[in-house]
Design a protein around this motif. Structure first.
Motif, short mmCIF file in Angstrom:
data_model
loop_
_atom_site.label_atom_id
_atom_site.label_comp_id
_atom_site.label_asym_id
_atom_site.label_seq_id
_atom_site.Cartn_x
_atom_site.Cartn_y
_atom_site.Cartn_z
N ALA A 20 -3.15 -39.04 -8.86
CA ALA A 20 -3.05 -37.50 -8.71
C ALA A 20 -3.01 -37.29 -7.34
O ALA A 20 -2.23 -36.15 -6.88
N SER A 21 -4.02 -37.89 -6.52
CA SER A 21 -4.13 -37.41 -5.12
C SER A 21 -2.77 -37.76 -4.21
O SER A 21 -2.62 -37.07 -3.15
N ALA A 22 -1.93 -38.58 -4.92
CA ALA A 22 -0.77 -39.06 -4.16
C ALA A 22 0.32 -38.05 -4.44
O ALA A 22 1.33 -38.09 -3.56
N ALA A 23 0.26 -37.05 -5.23
CA ALA A 23 1.52 -36.09 -5.59
C ALA A 23 1.92 -35.24 -4.34
O ALA A 23 2.93 -35.26 -4.00
N VAL A 24 0.79 -34.53 -3.47
CA VAL A 24 1.07 -33.59 -2.82
C VAL A 24 1.58 -34.28 -1.40
O VAL A 24 2.83 -34.04 -0.89
N PRO A 25 1.14 -35.30 -0.69
CA PRO A 25 1.70 -35.93 0.41
C PRO A 25 2.93 -36.51 0.06
O PRO A 25 3.84 -36.45 0.91
N CYS A 26 3.35 -37.15 -1.07
CA CYS A 26 4.41 -37.72 -1.39
C CYS A 26 5.46 -36.78 -1.45
O CYS A 26 6.66 -36.94 -1.11
N ALA A 27 5.20 -35.64 -2.42
CA ALA A 27 6.15 -34.77 -2.47
C ALA A 27 6.58 -33.97 -0.98
O ALA A 27 7.70 -33.77 -1.20
N SER A 47 5.82 -19.90 -2.59
CA SER A 47 6.73 -20.71 -3.52
C SER A 47 6.00 -21.99 -3.39
O SER A 47 5.98 -23.03 -2.39
N GLY A 48 5.66 -22.84 -4.78
CA GLY A 48 4.99 -24.13 -4.81
C GLY A 48 6.19 -25.21 -4.69
O GLY A 48 7.57 -24.97 -4.89
N ILE A 49 5.56 -26.44 -4.30
CA ILE A 49 6.49 -27.56 -4.08
C ILE A 49 6.99 -28.03 -5.51
O ILE A 49 7.95 -28.90 -5.46
N ASN A 50 6.43 -27.60 -6.63
CA ASN A 50 6.83 -28.00 -7.81
C ASN A 50 8.32 -27.61 -8.33
O ASN A 50 8.95 -28.17 -8.89
N ALA A 51 8.97 -26.46 -7.44
CA ALA A 51 10.21 -25.95 -7.78
C ALA A 51 11.05 -26.94 -7.20
O ALA A 51 12.10 -27.26 -7.68
N TYR A 52 10.78 -27.59 -5.93
CA TYR A 52 11.52 -28.35 -5.40
C TYR A 52 11.50 -29.90 -6.19
O TYR A 52 12.70 -30.61 -6.25
N LEU A 53 10.55 -30.45 -6.70
CA LEU A 53 10.34 -31.55 -7.56
C LEU A 53 11.30 -31.17 -8.73
O LEU A 53 12.00 -32.10 -9.21
N PHE A 54 11.12 -29.91 -9.25
CA PHE A 54 11.94 -29.64 -10.61
C PHE A 54 13.41 -29.89 -10.31
O PHE A 54 13.95 -30.64 -11.05
N ALA A 55 13.83 -29.30 -9.12
CA ALA A 55 15.40 -29.41 -8.78
C ALA A 55 15.56 -30.57 -8.39
O ALA A 55 16.68 -31.16 -8.84
N GLU A 56 14.78 -31.30 -7.93
CA GLU A 56 15.23 -33.09 -7.58
C GLU A 56 15.10 -33.72 -8.93
O GLU A 56 16.12 -34.41 -8.97
N ARG A 57 14.51 -33.40 -9.88
CA ARG A 57 14.66 -34.16 -11.05
C ARG A 57 15.90 -33.99 -11.84
O ARG A 57 16.47 -34.88 -12.40
N TYR A 58 16.48 -32.70 -11.87
CA TYR A 58 17.87 -32.33 -12.48
C TYR A 58 18.97 -32.47 -11.69
O TYR A 58 20.10 -32.31 -12.13
N GLY A 59 18.83 -32.72 -10.27
CA GLY A 59 19.84 -32.84 -9.19
C GLY A 59 20.53 -31.85 -8.99
O GLY A 59 21.46 -31.45 -8.61
#
Length: 305
Positions: free
Chosen positions: A194-201, A262-274
């Motif tokens: 879990a701790s790797a999520a933020v820096p890697c993202a 805006s949170g980083i998860n919006a970017y992760l979600f976009a990356e997931r779906y391309g």
């Protein structure tokens, strides 16, 4: 102002490392793609699992608190999607990314330290209660919107059941009764992932910024940032103070939570779906910069400091 800079600068530091690493050729595009997949498929689900398992949820649900916050989410999400489609020609997942960017907040870097500094221990309960529900609700909603466009209800359920984020939500809810019996090494594994999520993202986002730049321009990211930083907390403030009855600290926590960029998860979600990656990365960065000013305004409105 210096305290706020100390909170936000680490975000840009990690984004800058990713950006400069890609710009100088020290890292490759493949590294960014790998980091994004790791974070979305493994690290963030562990973060959600760890949060839900350990969250202290009250026996009586504070419905006024939930409605105040998530009504604001619904309004800005719908407006961002509507205007994104009508004015900027967004389609499909890209429109969902616009709504997600407007409704999902950066709680890890900005929300937690800012709110705890503003309200101390008194604000911890409403803060972490909202954190436990905020990401699962927004991520599940975005997933349903993205997966449901061309799928039957059965297909949607099957995809959701195997979706990494939803798996983290379901597992976190299911494991709450047995959490006290899990040995320490087991929790350490989950916490390390879990701790790797933020820096890697954030590093992954920096690599993506180099790839996409500001291809969306300034107009749509600025509009979404305004929804996130101004309209969302304004709606929450009006509902939490004039419509529903709740302690002032709870109302203040909800407003400050909504005022986060805006949170980083919006970017992760976009990356997931391309799709919508340039929009998400631009909005996250721009809203974080603008939040330096808007946060000071909301703290003043709430009578803090």
């Amino acid at each position: 102002m210096l305290d706020l800079l100390a909170i936000v600068l680490p975000v840009f530091g990690l984004i800058g490392i990713g950006y400069l690493g890609r710009r100088t050729g020290f890292v490759s595009e493949r590294m960014g793609d790998g980091l994004s997949e790791f974070v979305f498929s493994l690290s963030v689900p562990c973060l959600i699992f760890n949060t839900l398992v350990r969250a202290k949820i009250p026996e009586v649900q504070p419905w006024g608190y939930w409605i105040s916050y998530f009504a604001g989410v619904a309004v800005v999400w719908a407006l961002a999607m509507l205007l994104g489609r009508r004015l900027f020609g967004l389609k499909g997942v890209s429109a969902v990314v616009a709504g997600f960017s407007a409704g999902q907040a950066n709680t890890v870097f900005v929300g937690v330290p800012m709110i705890l500094k503003a309200y101390g221990d008194e604000g911890a309960v409403p803060l972490f209660l909202l954190i436990a529900v905020h990401l699962p609700v927004t991520m599940t909603l975005a997933t349903i919107m993205a997966e449901g466009r061309q799928a039957s209800p059965l297909t949607i359920l099957r995809r959701l059941a195997t979706h990494p984020i939803v798996v983290g939500i379901l597992a976190g809810s299911a494991f709450r009764p047995v959490a006290p019996y899990v040995p320490g090494p087991g929790w350490q594994i989950v916490e390390l992932l879990a701790s790797a999520a933020v820096p890697c993202a954030l590093i992954s986002m920096g690599i993506a910024l180099r790839r996409y730049g500001l291809q969306m321009g300034w107009k749509l990211p600025t509009l979404i940032s305004a929804f996130k930083l101004v309209l969302h907390p304004l709606i929450v403030l009006l509902l939490a103070t004039y419509v529903f009855d709740m302690p002032p600290v709870w109302a203040g926590v909800a407003v400050l939570f909504a005022s986060c960029p805006s949170g980083i998860n919006a970017y992760l979600f976009a990356e997931r779906y391309g799709e919508g990656v340039a929009l998400a990365s631009s909005t996250v960065t721009l809203s974080t910069i603008l939040a330096l000013g808007t946060t000071l305004i909301w703290l003043y409105v709430l009578g803090i400091g």
